[in-house]
Design a protein around this motif. Structure first.
Motif, PDB file in Angstrom:
ATOM      1  N   HIS A  27       0.836  -1.202   0.000  1.00 31.62           N
ATOM      2  CA  HIS A  27       0.000   0.000   0.000  1.00 31.62           C
ATOM      3  C   HIS A  27       0.870   1.250   0.000  1.00 31.62           C
ATOM      4  N   ALA A  28       1.981   1.209   0.741  1.00 33.12           N
ATOM      5  CA  ALA A  28       2.891   2.352   0.772  1.00 33.12           C
ATOM      6  C   ALA A  28       3.473   2.620  -0.611  1.00 33.12           C
ATOM      7  N   VAL A  29       3.866   1.560  -1.313  1.00 34.86           N
ATOM      8  CA  VAL A  29       4.433   1.742  -2.649  1.00 34.86           C
ATOM      9  C   VAL A  29       3.374   2.280  -3.608  1.00 34.86           C
ATOM     10  N   ASP A  30       2.186   1.698  -3.557  1.00 35.61           N
ATOM     11  CA  ASP A  30       1.125   2.141  -4.454  1.00 35.61           C
ATOM     12  C   ASP A  30       0.799   3.613  -4.241  1.00 35.61           C
ATOM     13  N   ASP A  31       0.619   4.002  -2.987  1.00 31.69           N
ATOM     14  CA  ASP A  31       0.229   5.390  -2.711  1.00 31.69           C
ATOM     15  C   ASP A  31       1.404   6.355  -2.798  1.00 31.69           C
ATOM     16  N   LEU A  32       2.632   5.820  -2.864  1.00 32.25           N
ATOM     17  CA  LEU A  32       3.769   6.682  -3.156  1.00 32.25           C
ATOM     18  C   LEU A  32       3.533   7.432  -4.462  1.00 32.25           C
ATOM     19  N   ALA A  95       4.365   2.881 -13.517  1.00 27.84           N
ATOM     20  CA  ALA A  95       4.704   3.151 -14.915  1.00 27.84           C
ATOM     21  C   ALA A  95       4.086   4.465 -15.390  1.00 27.84           C
ATOM     22  N   GLY A  96       2.847   4.718 -15.007  1.00 23.94           N
ATOM     23  CA  GLY A  96       2.189   5.948 -15.428  1.00 23.94           C
ATOM     24  C   GLY A  96       2.912   7.181 -14.924  1.00 23.94           C
ATOM     25  N   PHE A  97       3.259   7.183 -13.632  1.00 25.78           N
ATOM     26  CA  PHE A  97       3.968   8.350 -13.108  1.00 25.78           C
ATOM     27  C   PHE A  97       5.374   8.448 -13.685  1.00 25.78           C
ATOM     28  N   GLY A  98       6.054   7.314 -13.832  1.00 20.96           N
ATOM     29  CA  GLY A  98       7.417   7.339 -14.343  1.00 20.96           C
ATOM     30  C   GLY A  98       7.516   7.939 -15.733  1.00 20.96           C
ATOM     31  N   LEU A  99       6.496   7.729 -16.570  1.00 24.94           N
ATOM     32  CA  LEU A  99       6.519   8.235 -17.940  1.00 24.94           C
ATOM     33  C   LEU A  99       6.022   9.678 -18.048  1.00 24.94           C
ATOM     34  N   ALA A 100       5.426  10.218 -16.995  1.00 22.77           N
ATOM     35  CA  ALA A 100       4.843  11.562 -17.069  1.00 22.77           C
ATOM     36  C   ALA A 100       5.905  12.634 -17.259  1.00 22.77           C
ATOM     37  N   LEU A 114      -3.226   9.933 -15.620  1.00 12.94           N
ATOM     38  CA  LEU A 114      -4.511   9.235 -15.606  1.00 12.94           C
ATOM     39  C   LEU A 114      -4.292   7.730 -15.459  1.00 12.94           C
ATOM     40  N   LEU A 115      -3.337   7.181 -16.202  1.00 13.16           N
ATOM     41  CA  LEU A 115      -3.032   5.752 -16.107  1.00 13.16           C
ATOM     42  C   LEU A 115      -2.449   5.397 -14.745  1.00 13.16           C
ATOM     43  N   SER A 116      -1.642   6.283 -14.190  1.00 11.74           N
ATOM     44  CA  SER A 116      -1.120   6.045 -12.847  1.00 11.74           C
ATOM     45  C   SER A 116      -2.254   5.962 -11.833  1.00 11.74           C
ATOM     46  N   GLY A 117      -3.232   6.855 -11.957  1.00 11.58           N
ATOM     47  CA  GLY A 117      -4.397   6.794 -11.079  1.00 11.58           C
ATOM     48  C   GLY A 117      -5.191   5.518 -11.274  1.00 11.58           C
ATOM     49  N   LEU A 118      -5.304   5.062 -12.517  1.00 11.14           N
ATOM     50  CA  LEU A 118      -6.010   3.805 -12.795  1.00 11.14           C
ATOM     51  C   LEU A 118      -5.332   2.640 -12.083  1.00 11.14           C
ATOM     52  N   GLY A 119      -4.007   2.676 -12.004  1.00 12.83           N
ATOM     53  CA  GLY A 119      -3.294   1.641 -11.275  1.00 12.83           C
ATOM     54  C   GLY A 119      -3.698   1.601  -9.809  1.00 12.83           C
ATOM     55  N   ALA A 120      -3.867   2.774  -9.212  1.00 15.24           N
ATOM     56  CA  ALA A 120      -4.325   2.832  -7.820  1.00 15.24           C
ATOM     57  C   ALA A 120      -5.731   2.264  -7.688  1.00 15.24           C
ATOM     58  N   ALA A 121      -6.579   2.523  -8.686  1.00 12.34           N
ATOM     59  CA  ALA A 121      -7.948   1.994  -8.657  1.00 12.34           C
ATOM     60  C   ALA A 121      -7.950   0.474  -8.714  1.00 12.34           C
ATOM     61  N   PHE A 175      11.565   6.774 -10.457  1.00 11.59           N
ATOM     62  CA  PHE A 175      10.700   6.258  -9.401  1.00 11.59           C
ATOM     63  C   PHE A 175       9.987   4.966  -9.799  1.00 11.59           C
ATOM     64  N   LEU A 176      10.344   4.388 -10.917  1.00  9.91           N
ATOM     65  CA  LEU A 176       9.682   3.162 -11.384  1.00  9.91           C
ATOM     66  C   LEU A 176      10.095   1.894 -10.623  1.00  9.91           C
ATOM     67  N   PRO A 177      11.365   1.715 -10.207  1.00  9.32           N
ATOM     68  CA  PRO A 177      11.780   0.437  -9.580  1.00  9.32           C
ATOM     69  C   PRO A 177      10.944  -0.022  -8.391  1.00  9.32           C
ATOM     70  N   PRO A 178      10.499   0.838  -7.458  1.00 12.41           N
ATOM     71  CA  PRO A 178       9.687   0.310  -6.350  1.00 12.41           C
ATOM     72  C   PRO A 178       8.426  -0.403  -6.811  1.00 12.41           C
ATOM     73  N   ALA A 179       7.806   0.069  -7.893  1.00 14.30           N
ATOM     74  CA  ALA A 179       6.601  -0.589  -8.404  1.00 14.30           C
ATOM     75  C   ALA A 179       6.913  -1.981  -8.922  1.00 14.30           C
TER      76      ALA A 179
END
Length: 395
Positions: A27-32, A95-100, A114-121, A175-179
């Motif tokens: 959860h910490a990684v996702d919400d990061l 991946a979504g945030f890393g590419l932004a 938007l895709l990064s948010g979808l990952g959280a969903a 910031f992609l490696p933690p995911a």
């Protein structure tokens, strides 16, 4: 006989609690990545000269992706076994945030977030259901899982500030490696869980109180999104602080949120879920007022901590209370209280952006002082889910 049963049950609970800590870390990684969006907004504004409305649009993109699909995903989690869904969600969020950042045009940045948010969903409903199974009747246990998300938000500015100051917004790819790591761990755990059938608690679903609770969560998240999005710009543009001080202010606010999430779980185990929701709504008003009225970059920092603490006192409690109102649909309840309502609150970010464009960021912090009153008023309509559902101290 009772003593012997307790002695046997304690070791049996230990592996379950260890699994819950794994979910908290995931959860910490996702919400990061959700926290990295507001943490990176000031750098997009300063480096690419976005307006306040455009900046709040980035928050809107992430919240749209994480809000709209959550009820459907929660319903699917309640009906089908989808053990790999959390792994896919956290990987997409990263991946979504890393590419932004490397993306040039604003539209591409917007779609990436938007895709990064979808990952959280995708992540939250299944993870929230699993955490409830691990926590059992302990609200403190559930608060550990919820605090994992708060830790992710807290780490976002701590990590983003030095990286983005040094290399600019193009460095978001770092910031992609933690995911990737979190997805790998969750996939391995999912393989171990495939032979286990998830249990669903019995009881009558109470949609009326759940709807009221959802509105409270929306109000809380609207205040959270407004403060998290604009606190850095408030420190720079209104208080005259540096970019480093702006990141420090956001870290103080989110760090207070971690403490508030844990404190809320402990408080709920003592005074009950409903009372804790009401107490949190009352406590946050003077803390936000202090944040708005503090005259300098240093004098305002303690109020940033206290505002984050008070605002997050009801967070884990709302998630747990939602699952108690919908005992037959824990995934749906988690998807709404942990994801949808939190994200919908962020949809108000552009309205705060308009206020900031018109009258400055200080106007945002004046407005958020009044919103928790609505949460307190709604809290008066909440009732205990009932002792029959494991809640002896909720009223």
């Amino acid at each position: 006989m009772e003593t012997r049963t307790r002695d046997v049950a304690a070791p049996a609970r230990a592996p379950v609690m260890r699994r819950m800590w794994v979910w908290a870390a995931a959860h910490a990684v996702d919400d990061l990545y959700q926290g990295l969006v507001p943490a990176s907004v000031p750098y997009f504004v300063l480096e690419r000269h976005y307006s306040y409305v455009a900046a709040s649009g980035l928050t809107l993109a992430a919240t749209l992706g994480s809000s709209l699909p959550q009820p459907l995903i929660g319903a699917a989690v309640d009906r089908m076994r989808l053990p790999r869904l959390p792994a896919a969600g956290v990987l997409l969020a990263g991946a979504g945030f890393g590419l932004a950042g490397p993306a040039g045009p604003y539209a591409v940045v917007w779609v990436s977030l938007l895709l990064s948010g979808l990952g959280a969903a995708v992540f939250h409903p299944a993870a929230g259901r699993a955490a409830r199974q691990a926590a059992g009747d302990s609200v403190t246990g559930m608060s550990v899982f919820a605090a994992g998300g708060s830790v992710g938000f807290f780490l976002a500015p701590v990590l983003a500030t030095p990286v983005l100051v040094a290399w600019g917004v193009g460095a978001t790819v770092l910031f992609l490696p933690p995911a990737v790591l979190a997805a790998f761990v969750l996939v391995r755990m999912a393989r171990q869980d495939e032979a286990r059938a998830p249990a669903t608690a019995g009881g009558r679903d109470r949609w009326g109180p759940f709807a009221v609770l959802t509105m409270i969560s929306v109000v809380r998240s609207a205040v959270f999104a407004a403060v998290a999005t604009f606190i850095g710009l408030y420190w720079v543009r209104h208080l005259g602080g540096s970019q480093v001080m702006a990141g420090t202010a956001l870290a103080c606010f989110l760090g207070g949120g971690v403490a508030g999430t844990i404190a809320g779980g402990r408080l709920a185990d003592r005074i009950g879920l409903v009372r804790t929701v009401r107490v949190g709504a009352v406590l946050v008003v003077p803390m936000l007022a202090g944040l708005r009225l503090a005259p300098g970059v240093f004098s305002a920092l303690p109020f940033a901590v206290l505002a984050g603490l008070a605002l997050n006192v009801p967070f884990a409690v709302i998630v747990r209370l939602g699952q108690d109102y919908l005992p037959g649909r824990p995934g749906t309840a988690a998807g709404v209280t942990l994801g949808l309502s939190v994200s919908v609150g962020g949809l108000l970010a552009p309205a705060f952006g308009l206020a900031a464009d018109a009258r400055g960021t200080q106007t945002v912090f004046t407005l958020v002082c009044f919103l928790p009153v609505a949460a307190w008023a709604l809290g008066l309509f909440l009732r205990s889910p009932g002792i029959g559902q494991g809640q002896g101290k909720n009223a």
